[in-house]
Design a protein around this motif. Structure first.
Motif, mmCIF file in Angstrom:
data_model
loop_
_atom_site.group_PDB
_atom_site.id
_atom_site.type_symbol
_atom_site.label_atom_id
_atom_site.label_comp_id
_atom_site.label_asym_id
_atom_site.label_seq_id
_atom_site.Cartn_x
_atom_site.Cartn_y
_atom_site.Cartn_z
ATOM 1 N N ARG A 107 65.646 -28.364 22.805
ATOM 2 C CA ARG A 107 64.982 -26.898 22.398
ATOM 3 C C ARG A 107 63.081 -27.231 22.682
ATOM 4 O O ARG A 107 62.924 -28.330 22.391
ATOM 5 N N VAL A 109 58.936 -26.237 23.195
ATOM 6 C CA VAL A 109 58.004 -24.581 23.349
ATOM 7 C C VAL A 109 56.438 -25.658 23.810
ATOM 8 O O VAL A 109 56.359 -26.355 22.947
ATOM 9 N N SER A 110 55.598 -24.639 24.890
ATOM 10 C CA SER A 110 54.826 -25.236 25.372
ATOM 11 C C SER A 110 53.451 -23.711 25.253
ATOM 12 O O SER A 110 53.396 -22.874 25.532
ATOM 13 N N ALA A 113 55.255 -21.381 28.039
ATOM 14 C CA ALA A 113 56.045 -20.771 27.122
ATOM 15 C C ALA A 113 55.643 -19.511 26.603
ATOM 16 O O ALA A 113 55.970 -18.133 27.036
ATOM 17 N N THR A 114 54.465 -20.039 26.255
ATOM 18 C CA THR A 114 53.503 -19.044 25.046
ATOM 19 C C THR A 114 52.943 -18.543 25.710
ATOM 20 O O THR A 114 52.651 -17.600 24.692
ATOM 21 N N ASP A 116 50.015 -19.216 24.064
ATOM 22 C CA ASP A 116 49.193 -19.193 22.554
ATOM 23 C C ASP A 116 48.566 -20.940 22.829
ATOM 24 O O ASP A 116 48.580 -21.591 23.399
ATOM 25 N N LEU A 451 54.815 -19.472 17.433
ATOM 26 C CA LEU A 451 55.313 -19.273 18.867
ATOM 27 C C LEU A 451 56.239 -19.279 18.503
ATOM 28 O O LEU A 451 57.167 -19.337 16.957
ATOM 29 N N ASP A 453 59.552 -17.941 21.173
ATOM 30 C CA ASP A 453 60.389 -18.471 21.914
ATOM 31 C C ASP A 453 61.401 -17.938 22.118
ATOM 32 O O ASP A 453 62.224 -17.351 21.575
ATOM 33 N N ALA A 455 64.002 -17.962 23.924
ATOM 34 C CA ALA A 455 65.093 -18.393 24.388
ATOM 35 C C ALA A 455 65.701 -18.578 22.620
ATOM 36 O O ALA A 455 66.566 -19.362 22.909
ATOM 37 N N TRP A 456 65.119 -18.634 21.965
ATOM 38 C CA TRP A 456 65.329 -19.419 19.947
ATOM 39 C C TRP A 456 65.211 -17.949 19.075
ATOM 40 O O TRP A 456 65.279 -17.704 18.753
ATOM 41 N N SER A 462 66.547 -14.939 14.843
ATOM 42 C CA SER A 462 65.167 -15.287 15.871
ATOM 43 C C SER A 462 64.271 -16.296 14.927
ATOM 44 O O SER A 462 64.132 -16.175 13.566
#
Length: 718
Positions: A107, A109-110, A113-114, A116, A451, A453, A455-456, A462
């Motif tokens: 998994r 997150v960056s 992808a977000t 943020d 964050l 995502d 996909a999470w 969630s």
């Protein structure tokens, strides 16, 4: 009486006792490897606690994360190049693909992808991705994945810059690789140091005897621990406690009895008579000391934390087996081999107290008020920093002083990111849409990034990661976050910091119960042993003050970095790991009580012989001062060896015990104890009649002088 009868029995059955211990020792040597392999790396099981249960749910549904902090992939672009461009995002995506092929499903997150901005530095040159590789059951959980990730990223460029790895697991791994011998090497180092001290004390081959006793006690304890692993989880830390603390405790106990045996021999007693006399006097002090240590450790069993319960059970085996080998096998060896081992020492003159310790004790007795004030001021100054003690995970930078993971962390700091980003808070939201939890978290002052995502989302939940710059132990922002999210239906907070808060609430919330148990049981034991109420109360109070002063020393040494930076190049930790203070108290309270028992037992014995409090104080300290100093030095060397273990938390624990033992053996026992004995005068020997009847039933001939005091002592204080 019981010890004298036991000694006579073991001397009549020498072959049986010796053979039994030899067989147990061989079995213990065989058990060391399977016992250590059966130990668990788990520190944090807290069934029923909200943070822990949330982390367990995250692990079940998502396969990683929870209390395990992520691995950070960090990119710092060259001057003039930005990392928040689509091209840089594509490069980072390809790098994450290589990581996934190397370690399996991850998994991640960056910023790409977000979107943020909290993941990008103010100058736009630095960013990082949070990566959660497959977790293992070992400690640290990502230890197997990180080297494969680093190999997969070798030569990879994002925005023209290499991708570097950091994170709490990466820092721990580099710290472990940089330093730290294994348990066997540490035990050997401690053993060699102890042998040097014993050689100075005895001046003969007899110095090896306490080492032999200690080796047998340690191995047999491992045998018992192996059996313990079959019925409960035992932390891997127990192996270090058994190997090193067991070594020091068993040597100290053997040293006390062997020294008293030699003293009786020098006074003209026959060999077996000297053994019996040593066991009746010094042996009684050893039994009391061992039981006191065991009681302090047994108190951890009532704490609602499986890790600490196992540590308590495993730890109390150390003094019990040390006492057992000392009161059974040691008398046999002294009676059979003692005079031959005491070579080349051939001094058969009457034993005299050490001149330097006699002079020291006499000086304290002449100026008891000044000595007591000096010690009280020293203890008070050391206790003051306890008010600043902070519980929580040490700052990540304290986990490693060098290496690429530490250099990468430093670069993050220069880019404006706080060390707290290495340990996110997680929000597990029951239901499909985490929007309200995300919005609530973003409104909390001090939050850097939230964050979420797409996909999470798994198993009807969630997962949201919240990044905070402040370290986990500096909990202002994290506390505000937890309070705000408590108003969001279905939102639960997890992560390493949340589990640490669970630990503090679970352990320190019920701490008064085990603390009261330790103090009460210890007080009863000491009243029974010293035949004095005031001496027992004083011993308990001084022990508590000694432990408190040790905590102050640890705050100065580690939390504020005064010692850690000088010795290991480790910067101030900013906090003490949640389990360290409770473990330090449990071990140190019992271990430091050893010296109180050794000294006061001898003072009580000298008082019974002379009837003079002042003379008893001088003789008692003169007879035991060198012994206590040597015993403390041996234990200190064991803790120094333990401090060589990789990992900041174990270093803190070891140095706390080492500093505590030295403080206790010097300021408290050599200065404050004899001063207070003199100041209390006749009151030292007072025991109320109800306690005499309750605690001393069966004592022969002692009741009259337990309640009053001989005329000589009365004359001293007119």
């Amino acid at each position: 009486m019981i010890l004298r009868a036991l000694t006579r029995w073991v001397l009549r059955h020498r072959r049986l006792v010796t053979l039994t211990w030899l067989l147990l020792t061989v079995a213990g040597a065989i058990a060391v490897t399977p016992a250590t392999e059966a130990m668990t790396p788990d520190f944090g099981a807290l069934p029923g606690r909200p943070g822990y249960e949330t982390n367990q749910r995250v692990l079940r549904d998502y396969g990683n994360g929870g209390a395990a902090d992520p691995v950070l992939l960090v990119v710092t672009a060259p001057p003039g190049v930005r990392v928040d461009t689509p091209a840089a995002g594509a490069d980072l995506g390809r790098a994450l693909g290589l990581v996934e092929r190397a370690v399996g499903e991850v998994r991640a997150v960056s910023y790409a992808a977000t979107g943020d901005r909290g993941l990008v530095s103010a100058d736009g040159r630095t960013t990082f991705a949070l990566v959660y590789p497959p977790a293992s059951a070992q400690f640290p959980p990502y230890a197997a994945a990180i080297p494969r990730m680093e190999r997969a990223l070798a030569g990879v460029r994002v925005a023209g810059a290499p991708v570097r790895v950091t994170g709490t697991d990466a820092l721990f791994i580099q710290s472990s690789e940089a330093s730290g011998p294994g348990l066997l090497a540490e035990t050997l180092i401690a053993g060699v140091g102890a042998l040097v001290v014993l050689a100075v004390v005895f001046g003969s081959v007899l110095a090896v005897l306490p080492l032999v006793m200690a080796a047998m006690a340690v191995l047999v304890t491992f045998l018992a621990v192996w059996g313990l692993t079959g019925v409960m989880e035992v932390s891997f830390v127990v192996q270090f406690l058994v190997g090193l603390i067991g070594l020091g405790v068993a040597i100290d106990y053997s040293l006390l009895i062997t020294t008293r045996w030699r003293e009786e021999r020098a006074a003209g007693a026959g060999n077996e008579a000297a053994v019996e006399r040593a066991m009746a006097t010094a042996g009684s002090a050893v039994v009391l000391s061992g039981v006191t240590v065991a009681v302090a450790l047994a108190a951890m069993i009532v704490l609602p934390v499986p890790f600490l319960r196992a540590m308590g059970v495993g730890g109390l085996l150390i003094p019990l087996f040390s006492v057992l080998v000392t009161v059974t096998l040691l008398p046999v060896l002294l009676a059979s081999l003692g005079t031959r081992l005491d070579w080349p020492y051939r001094n058969r003159r009457p034993s005299r107290p050490a001149r330097r310790w006699t002079a020291w004790a006499a000086a304290v007795v002449r100026r008891p008020v000044a000595a007591a004030l000096l010690a009280a001021v020293a203890l008070g100054a050391l206790i003051l920093p306890v008010g600043d003690l902070r519980l929580g995970a040490p700052v990540p930078a304290s986990m490693a002083s060098s290496g690429t993971a530490r250099a990468t962390l430093d670069d993050l700091g220069r880019a404006g990111f706080g060390q707290g980003v290495l340990s996110p808070e997680y929000v597990l939201v029951e239901g499909g849409d985490p929007a309200r939890a995300v919005q609530t978290a973003r409104e909390v002052p001090g939050v850097r990034a939230v964050l979420a995502d797409p996909a999470w989302r798994r198993a009807g939940t969630s997962l949201v990661a919240v990044l905070v710059d402040e370290p986990a132990a500096a909990g202002e922002t994290r506390e505000r976050l937890r309070a705000a999210l408590a108003e969001v239906p279905g939102a639960r907070v997890g992560g390493a910091a949340a589990q640490g808060r669970d630990f503090v609430e679970a352990v320190y919330g019920v701490a008064p119960l085990p603390l009261a148990m330790i103090l009460l049981v210890t007080l009863v034991l000491l009243v029974r042993a010293f035949r004095s109420l005031l001496l027992a109360v004083k011993a308990v109070v001084l022990n508590a003050l000694s432990v408190a002063a040790t905590f102050g020393l640890v705050v100065l040494a580690w939390q504020q970095g005064l010692l850690s930076e000088a010795l290991w190049g480790i910067e101030a930790t900013g906090a003490l790991t949640e389990w360290v203070p409770v473990m330090v108290f449990a071990f140190l309270f019992g271990l430091s009580m050893d010296y109180e028992v050794f000294i006061l037992a001898r003072i009580r014995e000298e008082y019974d012989a002379t009837g003079s409090t002042a003379e008893a104080a001088v003789r008692g300290v003169a007879r035991t001062g060198r012994l206590v100093t040597s015993a403390a030095l041996i234990l200190f060397l064991a803790f120094v060896s333990l401090a060589a273990t990789p990992g900041t938390e174990v270093k803190i624990f070891a140095t706390a015990l080492g500093l505590g033992i030295l403080l206790d053996a010097t300021v408290v026992r050599a200065l404050l104890v004899p001063a207070l004995v003199v100041l209390f005068g006749r009151g030292n020997w007072w025991l109320p009649r109800p306690l005499v009847r309750l605690l001393l039933v069966g004592e022969r001939g002692g009741r009259k002088d337990l309640i009053g005091a001989p005329p000589r002592d009365q004359a001293e204080h007119r």
